[in-house]
Scaffold this motif. Structure first.
Motif, PDB file in Angstrom:
ATOM      1  N   PRO A   6      53.327  18.763  29.594  1.00 20.00           N
ATOM      2  CA  PRO A   6      51.877  19.218  30.599  1.00 20.00           C
ATOM      3  C   PRO A   6      51.515  20.564  30.676  1.00 20.00           C
ATOM      4  O   PRO A   6      52.086  21.362  30.717  1.00 20.00           O
ATOM      5  CB  PRO A   6      51.713  18.455  32.410  1.00 20.00           C
ATOM      6  N   ILE A   7      50.138  21.053  30.289  1.00 25.78           N
ATOM      7  CA  ILE A   7      50.285  21.999  30.694  1.00 25.78           C
ATOM      8  C   ILE A   7      50.589  23.521  31.317  1.00 25.78           C
ATOM      9  O   ILE A   7      50.556  24.655  31.166  1.00 25.78           O
ATOM     10  CB  ILE A   7      48.183  22.002  30.752  1.00 25.78           C
ATOM     11  N   SER A   8      50.689  22.832  32.727  1.00 27.02           N
ATOM     12  CA  SER A   8      51.393  23.336  33.604  1.00 27.02           C
ATOM     13  C   SER A   8      52.613  24.191  33.280  1.00 27.02           C
ATOM     14  O   SER A   8      53.302  25.465  34.215  1.00 27.02           O
ATOM     15  CB  SER A   8      51.672  22.467  34.845  1.00 27.02           C
ATOM     16  N   VAL A   9      53.486  24.257  32.390  1.00 30.36           N
ATOM     17  CA  VAL A   9      53.941  24.865  32.467  1.00 30.36           C
ATOM     18  C   VAL A   9      54.246  26.029  31.283  1.00 30.36           C
ATOM     19  O   VAL A   9      54.955  26.817  31.192  1.00 30.36           O
ATOM     20  CB  VAL A   9      55.033  23.728  31.250  1.00 30.36           C
ATOM     21  N   ILE A  10      52.860  26.249  30.930  1.00 32.38           N
ATOM     22  CA  ILE A  10      52.736  26.680  30.451  1.00 32.38           C
ATOM     23  C   ILE A  10      52.112  28.967  31.620  1.00 32.38           C
ATOM     24  O   ILE A  10      52.338  28.511  32.643  1.00 32.38           O
ATOM     25  CB  ILE A  10      50.803  27.351  29.619  1.00 32.38           C
ATOM     26  N   LYS A  11      53.193  29.164  31.495  1.00 27.80           N
ATOM     27  CA  LYS A  11      52.744  31.081  32.269  1.00 27.80           C
ATOM     28  C   LYS A  11      51.574  31.168  32.427  1.00 27.80           C
ATOM     29  O   LYS A  11      50.404  31.189  31.978  1.00 27.80           O
ATOM     30  CB  LYS A  11      53.461  31.825  31.412  1.00 27.80           C
ATOM     31  N   TYR A 139      45.094  41.860  22.903  1.00 30.23           N
ATOM     32  CA  TYR A 139      43.364  40.997  23.086  1.00 30.23           C
ATOM     33  C   TYR A 139      42.591  41.450  21.582  1.00 30.23           C
ATOM     34  O   TYR A 139      41.941  40.468  20.583  1.00 30.23           O
ATOM     35  CB  TYR A 139      42.835  40.541  23.815  1.00 30.23           C
ATOM     36  N   LEU A 140      42.717  42.826  22.164  1.00 27.25           N
ATOM     37  CA  LEU A 140      41.299  43.525  21.617  1.00 27.25           C
ATOM     38  C   LEU A 140      42.496  44.326  20.107  1.00 27.25           C
ATOM     39  O   LEU A 140      42.343  45.310  19.638  1.00 27.25           O
ATOM     40  CB  LEU A 140      41.044  45.116  22.096  1.00 27.25           C
ATOM     41  N   HIS A 162      43.999  33.823  25.380  1.00 30.83           N
ATOM     42  CA  HIS A 162      44.430  34.119  24.842  1.00 30.83           C
ATOM     43  C   HIS A 162      45.471  34.201  25.001  1.00 30.83           C
ATOM     44  O   HIS A 162      46.745  34.403  23.884  1.00 30.83           O
ATOM     45  CB  HIS A 162      44.212  35.664  24.187  1.00 30.83           C
ATOM     46  N   GLY A 163      46.594  34.805  26.362  1.00 34.79           N
ATOM     47  CA  GLY A 163      47.853  34.491  26.672  1.00 34.79           C
ATOM     48  C   GLY A 163      48.820  33.078  26.684  1.00 34.79           C
ATOM     49  O   GLY A 163      49.403  32.762  26.198  1.00 34.79           O
ATOM     50  N   TYR A 164      47.817  32.202  27.203  1.00 37.56           N
ATOM     51  CA  TYR A 164      48.016  30.818  27.508  1.00 37.56           C
ATOM     52  C   TYR A 164      48.978  30.932  25.873  1.00 37.56           C
ATOM     53  O   TYR A 164      49.442  30.294  25.484  1.00 37.56           O
ATOM     54  CB  TYR A 164      46.815  29.771  27.164  1.00 37.56           C
TER      55      TYR A 164
END
Length: 676
Positions: A6-11, A139-140, A162-164
């Protein structure tokens, strides 16, 4: 971390972010990695802010001076200016309705800024720039950057997203379904490299290479889906439709069919009386007379006592077909009905009842003709107008409503015959290769805003002669470009006596109907609209179409828009207005002034699009552009056809597993695969 987690494992993805991401179809790590950018932008290298760069977006470095001022225009609007210094230049970063932004910066700290250089009262400034601390940019960065469609008001910024992606790619344990021999024989990158280079490309070539992985899978699934439609069709027994009354219908028309139209009507008539199910594609450029050919088949079917469906991609077009042919059909004793989603409850109930008991012989409609509650008494012919706008599987759903009904699908999108034969492999091909006699080529001109007075004079002249005019804008209300609301207001002030109406996608359906009727048949002489009028709208005495900010449209789309005029013997004009300073953009437009050849224009459109537009894998299935993907990647498209043939015959367990995986995926994409 696994792809199916599930996407919830992403910080950083808590319950609220899980809910927000689910709105754009992201519930697992795989969904995240396969949520592709909608486009890309080239940020270039770090550049100093200068007056010469006004109007351009730049990536730059500057130190925050600590100065901040917020000015309130009223309770709802405010402007915040933050001071930055770069070498000897002091400039502001300006933010609108974001007074809190001053709390995000530290005096004396260097920042990376990416935004448009603007100028007011002699001072340059950056308008609403994206910002990040200098040092180790996350990011930039310089170079190509992806642009994503993100859920609004969710708190998920481009930087957070971007962090995800960074977290997912750093931790995921990925399974690559494609067998090794396909990777090596067809230069398909591995799945991890493809995902990495889609989201974090170093150069444009990375994106093109990475997309080979996903396009290969997509093309394979497309061929599997179309093959499932094709299976056993040639053996399907269908109603025999033949009638000597067809000549009576053709004689009743106000015009004589062209030799090409007569040839195709003959091909269709042979199919209809063969006793086997017809599956035919009718391809012809804008204005070549496809509808007249299709209506001959519809008439023949109805005269044989059976039902015919004519499915159009928009309500406006479905209504136009109904209004144009209802009385003519009735004069031959043929009843017709109109069916679309926004019909009143009573009108829909009456239409569905007439369809079910067979009182209605011809059914004009939109996607509503596919609805589960619509049952046909004796369906023998299906005509699908603008085939590319319907999902491939939707046609199959409609076919299931009859006993092997004959099928005629039409497309104005010009594609090479070899590609068409593979793409529409379940269909026979007919081509209308000439235009109705008496038609004059539309004169196409490219101009800028300085020539607006000349355009106005042309419009007034045409209207005085009883002709009608379209004005098309790229947006309904977006103030960053020419929009319908603004232009409509301007024209109302400039021409107070002009009968003028506005039309956009958000116009209520009942109002759309009234506006188009008044424009087509009434006293409305000019229409300001978005591309809602792009497909098939037929107003024969419309002689002028002006397309504002025309560089924002694709060439093929402009060609379709141009097809709204030149639909009679009257001389017609297409004005492509653009203030672009890009030589490439103006040259694209100049091609339209030189050519009316849909094939040439489609090819040029394909080659002129940038990396982001080459995607064809945008997040809404209905924007998927299979034709242009195939044209741009013809080698890979035909390679996928060969790969599938090998897979079907292979005894390798790995190949069999891959084929099974492909078939499972079709269930999720069949409604999304459209042909343009």
């Amino acid at each position: 971390m696994l792809e199916q987690d599930p996407i919830s494992v992403i910080k950083g993805v808590g319950p609220q972010k899980v809910l927000a991401l689910s709105q754009i179809g992201i519930t697992t790590v795989r969904d995240l990695l396969e949520y592709f950018p909608s486009s890309y932008e080239d940020r270039g290298t770090y550049t100093d802010v200068t007056e010469q760069l006004v109007g351009k977006k730049i990536l730059t470095k500057a130190v925050f001076t600590g100065k901040s001022v917020t000015q309130y225009v009223n309770r709802q609007k405010n402007v915040t200016r933050l001071g930055f210094v770069q070498h000897d230049l002091i400039f502001d970063a300006v933010f609108y309705n974001q007074p809190y932004r001053k709390n995000h910066f530290t005096s004396g700290q260097e920042y990376l800024l990416y935004g448009a250089v603007s100028q007011r009262n002699g001072a340059v400034f950056l308008s609403s720039p994206e910002c990040e601390k200098s040092g180790q940019p996350i990011y930039l960065r310089e170079g190509i950057a992806p642009v994503y469609r993100l859920p609004s008001k969710s708190g998920i910024t481009k930087k957070i997203f971007h962090g995800y992606l960074t977290d997912a790619l750093n931790q995921v344990c990925m399974t690559d379904e494609i067998p090794f021999w396909i990777h090596t024989d067809y230069e398909i990158p591995d799945k991890f490299s493809a995902c990495r280079d889609i989201h974090f490309p170093q150069k444009k070539e990375d994106i093109i290479s990475a997309m080979r992985y996903f396009r290969c899978v997509r093309f394979l699934r497309f061929f599997l889906l179309v093959d499932s439609l094709k299976k056993n069709k040639k053996e399907n027994k269908a109603k025999i439709l033949r009638s000597s009354a067809l000549e009576s219908w053709l004689r009743s028309l106000e015009y004589e069919l062209t030799p090409a139209q007569k040839r195709v009507v003959g091909e269709i008539a042979v199919d209809l009386k063969s006793g086997y199910q017809m599956n035919r594609l009718l391809q012809g450029d804008v204005g070549s007379g496809k509808t007249a050919v299709a209506m001959a088949a519809v008439y023949l079917c109805a005269k044989c006592g059976c039902q015919a469906v004519f499915a159009a991609p928009t309500e406006i077009l479905a209504k136009q077909h109904y209004q144009k042919y209802h009385d003519r059909l009735l004069s031959f004793g043929i009843e017709s009905v109109l069916l679309y989603s926004s019909l009143s409850v009573k009108d829909r109930r009456d239409a569905v009842s007439n369809i079910q008991d067979g009182a209605a012989h011809v059914i004009f409609g939109t996607h509503a003709v596919f609805s589960e509650d619509v049952h046909y008494a004796n369906l023998a012919l299906i005509v699908v107008d603008e085939q590319h706008r319907f999902g491939v599987s939707q046609r199959a759903k409609l076919e299931a409503k009859g006993l092997f009904p004959h099928v005629l699908v039409m497309s104005a999108t010009p594609i090479p015959r070899t590609l068409a034969l593979s793409m529409y492999r379940d269909l026979n091909l007919s081509i209308l290769d000439s235009m109705p006699s008496g038609r004059k080529s539309v004169k196409t001109m490219v101009c800028d805003s300085a020539q607006s007075d000349l355009i106005d004079k042309m419009m007034v002249k045409e209207i005085r002669e009883g002709h009608k005019c379209y004005f098309v804008c790229p947006a309904a209300e977006d103030e960053s470009m020419q929009n319908v609301a603004q232009l409509y207001g301007e024209m109302k002030r400039k021409f107070p006596k002009l009968k003028l109406r506005a039309l956009t996608g958000s116009t209520p359906e009942t109002d759309k109907d009234a506006i188009m009727n008044d424009f087509a048949y009434g006293d409305v002489m000019a229409l300001v609209a978005t591309t809602v009028i792009e497909v098939g709208v037929d107003v024969p005495n419309a002689t002028v179409i002006v397309v504002k900010d025309s560089e924002r449209f694709g060439l093929a789309q402009l060609h379709q828009l141009r097809g709204r005029v030149g639909r009679s013997e009257l001389q017609s004009y297409c004005i492509l207005q653009s203030d672009s300073t890009s030589e490439a953009a103006i040259e694209r437009l100049n091609l339209l002034s030189r050519s009316n050849d849909g094939f040439e224009i489609a090819q040029a459109d394909m080659h002129s699009r940038g990396a982001g537009e080459l995607f064809g894998l945008k997040q809404s299935g209905k924007t998927n552009n299979m034709i242009y993907e195939a044209l741009e990647n013809e080698e890979l498209f035909f390679a996928a056809e060969r790969i599938l043939s090998v897979l079907k015959q292979s005894s390798s367990e790995r190949d069999k597993e891959f084929l099974t995986w492909l078939k499972k995926g079709i269930k999720n994409v069949d409604d999304e695969i459209v042909l343009n």
